[in-house]
Each structure stands twice: as structure tokens, then as C-alpha cells.
Scaffold this motif. Structure first.
Motif, PDB file in Angstrom:
ATOM      1  N   GLY A  63      13.199  -2.791  -5.446  1.00 47.81           N
ATOM      2  CA  GLY A  63      13.554  -3.729  -4.397  1.00 47.81           C
ATOM      3  C   GLY A  63      13.439  -3.154  -3.003  1.00 47.81           C
ATOM      4  N   GLY A  64      13.281  -1.849  -2.912  1.00 42.61           N
ATOM      5  CA  GLY A  64      13.190  -1.189  -1.620  1.00 42.61           C
ATOM      6  C   GLY A  64      11.800  -1.244  -1.026  1.00 42.61           C
ATOM      7  N   SER A  65      11.640  -0.552   0.094  1.00 37.88           N
ATOM      8  CA  SER A  65      10.386  -0.571   0.845  1.00 37.88           C
ATOM      9  C   SER A  65       9.977   0.839   1.254  1.00 37.88           C
ATOM     10  N   LEU A  66       8.686   1.006   1.401  1.00 36.59           N
ATOM     11  CA  LEU A  66       8.115   2.230   1.952  1.00 36.59           C
ATOM     12  C   LEU A  66       6.903   1.843   2.781  1.00 36.59           C
ATOM     13  N   ARG A  67       6.584   2.672   3.767  1.00 39.21           N
ATOM     14  CA  ARG A  67       5.341   2.495   4.515  1.00 39.21           C
ATOM     15  C   ARG A  67       4.539   3.781   4.414  1.00 39.21           C
ATOM     16  N   LEU A  68       3.357   3.658   3.833  1.00 42.99           N
ATOM     17  CA  LEU A  68       2.450   4.783   3.728  1.00 42.99           C
ATOM     18  C   LEU A  68       1.497   4.789   4.923  1.00 42.99           C
ATOM     19  N   SER A  69       1.118   5.992   5.329  1.00 48.27           N
ATOM     20  CA  SER A  69       0.149   6.153   6.405  1.00 48.27           C
ATOM     21  C   SER A  69      -1.027   6.982   5.913  1.00 48.27           C
ATOM     22  N   CYS A  70      -2.180   6.648   6.409  1.00 49.04           N
ATOM     23  CA  CYS A  70      -3.407   7.406   6.115  1.00 49.04           C
ATOM     24  C   CYS A  70      -4.043   7.712   7.462  1.00 49.04           C
ATOM     25  N   THR A  71      -4.013   8.979   7.849  1.00 51.38           N
ATOM     26  CA  THR A  71      -4.515   9.379   9.161  1.00 51.38           C
ATOM     27  C   THR A  71      -5.814  10.159   9.012  1.00 51.38           C
ATOM     28  N   ALA A  72      -6.798   9.768   9.796  1.00 49.53           N
ATOM     29  CA  ALA A  72      -8.114  10.385   9.728  1.00 49.53           C
ATOM     30  C   ALA A  72      -8.290  11.397  10.845  1.00 49.53           C
ATOM     31  N   SER A  73      -8.980  12.473  10.538  1.00 52.11           N
ATOM     32  CA  SER A  73      -9.398  13.432  11.563  1.00 52.11           C
ATOM     33  C   SER A  73     -10.848  13.800  11.304  1.00 52.11           C
ATOM     34  N   LEU A 119       0.022   1.150   4.791  1.00 53.11           N
ATOM     35  CA  LEU A 119       0.283   0.281   3.649  1.00 53.11           C
ATOM     36  C   LEU A 119       1.790   0.059   3.599  1.00 53.11           C
ATOM     37  N   GLU A 120       2.189  -1.137   4.009  1.00 48.10           N
ATOM     38  CA  GLU A 120       3.598  -1.520   3.969  1.00 48.10           C
ATOM     39  C   GLU A 120       3.875  -2.065   2.585  1.00 48.10           C
ATOM     40  N   MET A 121       4.838  -1.463   1.889  1.00 49.60           N
ATOM     41  CA  MET A 121       5.145  -1.842   0.515  1.00 49.60           C
ATOM     42  C   MET A 121       6.586  -2.339   0.452  1.00 49.60           C
ATOM     43  N   ASN A 122       6.752  -3.582   0.063  1.00 49.94           N
ATOM     44  CA  ASN A 122       8.068  -4.213  -0.032  1.00 49.94           C
ATOM     45  C   ASN A 122       8.336  -4.665  -1.459  1.00 49.94           C
ATOM     46  N   SER A 123       9.591  -4.944  -1.738  1.00 56.94           N
ATOM     47  CA  SER A 123       9.996  -5.412  -3.078  1.00 56.94           C
ATOM     48  C   SER A 123       9.405  -4.523  -4.164  1.00 56.94           C
ATOM     49  N   LEU A 124       9.543  -3.241  -3.976  1.00 56.05           N
ATOM     50  CA  LEU A 124       8.930  -2.295  -4.897  1.00 56.05           C
ATOM     51  C   LEU A 124       9.525  -2.399  -6.288  1.00 56.05           C
ATOM     52  N   LYS A 125       8.651  -2.163  -7.268  1.00 59.92           N
ATOM     53  CA  LYS A 125       9.020  -2.229  -8.683  1.00 59.92           C
ATOM     54  C   LYS A 125       8.734  -0.873  -9.330  1.00 59.92           C
ATOM     55  N   PRO A 126       9.394  -0.586 -10.447  1.00 56.02           N
ATOM     56  CA  PRO A 126       9.084   0.677 -11.137  1.00 56.02           C
ATOM     57  C   PRO A 126       7.592   0.801 -11.476  1.00 56.02           C
ATOM     58  N   GLY A 127       6.933  -0.307 -11.727  1.00 56.20           N
ATOM     59  CA  GLY A 127       5.496  -0.294 -12.019  1.00 56.20           C
ATOM     60  C   GLY A 127       4.634   0.115 -10.851  1.00 56.20           C
ATOM     61  N   ASP A 128       5.209   0.206  -9.663  1.00 57.68           N
ATOM     62  CA  ASP A 128       4.450   0.674  -8.494  1.00 57.68           C
ATOM     63  C   ASP A 128       4.435   2.196  -8.393  1.00 57.68           C
ATOM     64  N   THR A 129       5.145   2.845  -9.277  1.00 54.90           N
ATOM     65  CA  THR A 129       5.202   4.301  -9.259  1.00 54.90           C
ATOM     66  C   THR A 129       3.833   4.915  -9.491  1.00 54.90           C
ATOM     67  N   GLY A 130       3.523   5.947  -8.729  1.00 57.11           N
ATOM     68  CA  GLY A 130       2.261   6.649  -8.900  1.00 57.11           C
ATOM     69  C   GLY A 130       1.935   7.471  -7.681  1.00 57.11           C
TER      70      GLY A 130
END
Length: 127
Positions: free
Chosen positions: A15-25, A80-91
Motif C-alpha cells: 500500500g505504500g509508495s516509492l519513487r525511483l530515479s534513473c540518472t544518466a551521465s 518511476l513513481e510507484m503507488n499502492s505497492l503490492k508484494p508482487g512488485d518486489t524485485g
């Protein structure tokens, strides 16, 4: 040397949220499509979302309505904004770059045409 670096992963409750970032150089991010992939233990890597140079976006059915991809070329970063996270999103979540269109991202992956990959960031969703 061109590289992509992911960040923002972690442990979160369902049910929680995370925001992933991908930064290029060393890479003109504005010229590339960026896809987010994830790989769960014992499973194949799967594409989660894609954003093109023109900000066309696609999502896997499993994350539609919960995840949102965006890009800020000035910051050389895709989110990548990830909301309403589920155990199946693990990885482990990876970002990758290729020049092309999101409509063909699955083919690019199949053909090994994503030329730049990040090292991955772990996302763990507890129940």
C-alpha cells in the motif's frame, strides 16, 4: 563513459509508495527512450514502463493506474513513481536506454538493443 544509475529503492509495506530515479551521465538522455524493467527472484526480467523522447508512455497491465513514469531531461533523470505497492512488485528494478519508440520496446529488448543499463535498485514490498 555513458552510464545509468538507479536510486530510490527500499523496503516498504504493501500500500505504500516509492519513487525511483534513473540518472544518466555521458549520455544525451533527451535522445533516448528509457524503460524500467524489474526482475523478481526466479522470474524473468519484465518491462514495467517506458517513456519515449516525446514523452509517450506505456505500462505493463500489472502496474497501470499505480505507476507513473516521467522524465526531466534538464536533470538527466527519468522517474518511476510507484503507488499502492503490492508484494508482487518486489524485485530489482533496472532502467535501460535505447533510441526508438515505446511501441517497439519489447522487440528492442528481445533483440538485445538496449545498449545502456543501470546496476539496479532493490524494491521490497512486505505484506
Amino acid at each position: 563513459q555513458a552510464q545509468l544509475v538507479e536510486s530510490g529503492g527500499g523496503l516498504v509495506q504493501a500500500g505504500g509508495s516509492l519513487r525511483l530515479s534513473c540518472t544518466a551521465s555521458g549520455l544525451p538522455l533527451e535522445s533516448y527512450l528509457i524503460s524500467w524493467f524489474r526482475q523478481a527472484p526466479g522470474k524473468e526480467r519484465e518491462e514495467v514502463s517506458c517513456i519515449s523522447r516525446r514523452e509517450t508512455t506505456t505500462y505493463a497491465d500489472s502496474v497501470k493506474g499505480r505507476f507513473a513514469i516521467s522524465r526531466d531531461n534538464a536533470k538527466r533523470t527519468v522517474y518511476l513513481e510507484m503507488n499502492s505497492l503490492k508484494p508482487g512488485d518486489t524485485g530489482v528494478y533496472y532502467c535501460a536506454a535505447v533510441q526508438g519508440e515505446c511501441a517497439y520496446s519489447a522487440r528492442y529488448y528481445e533483440w538485445g538493443e538496449f545498449g545502456y543499463w543501470g546496476q539496479g535498485t532493490q524494491v521490497t514490498v512486505s505484506s
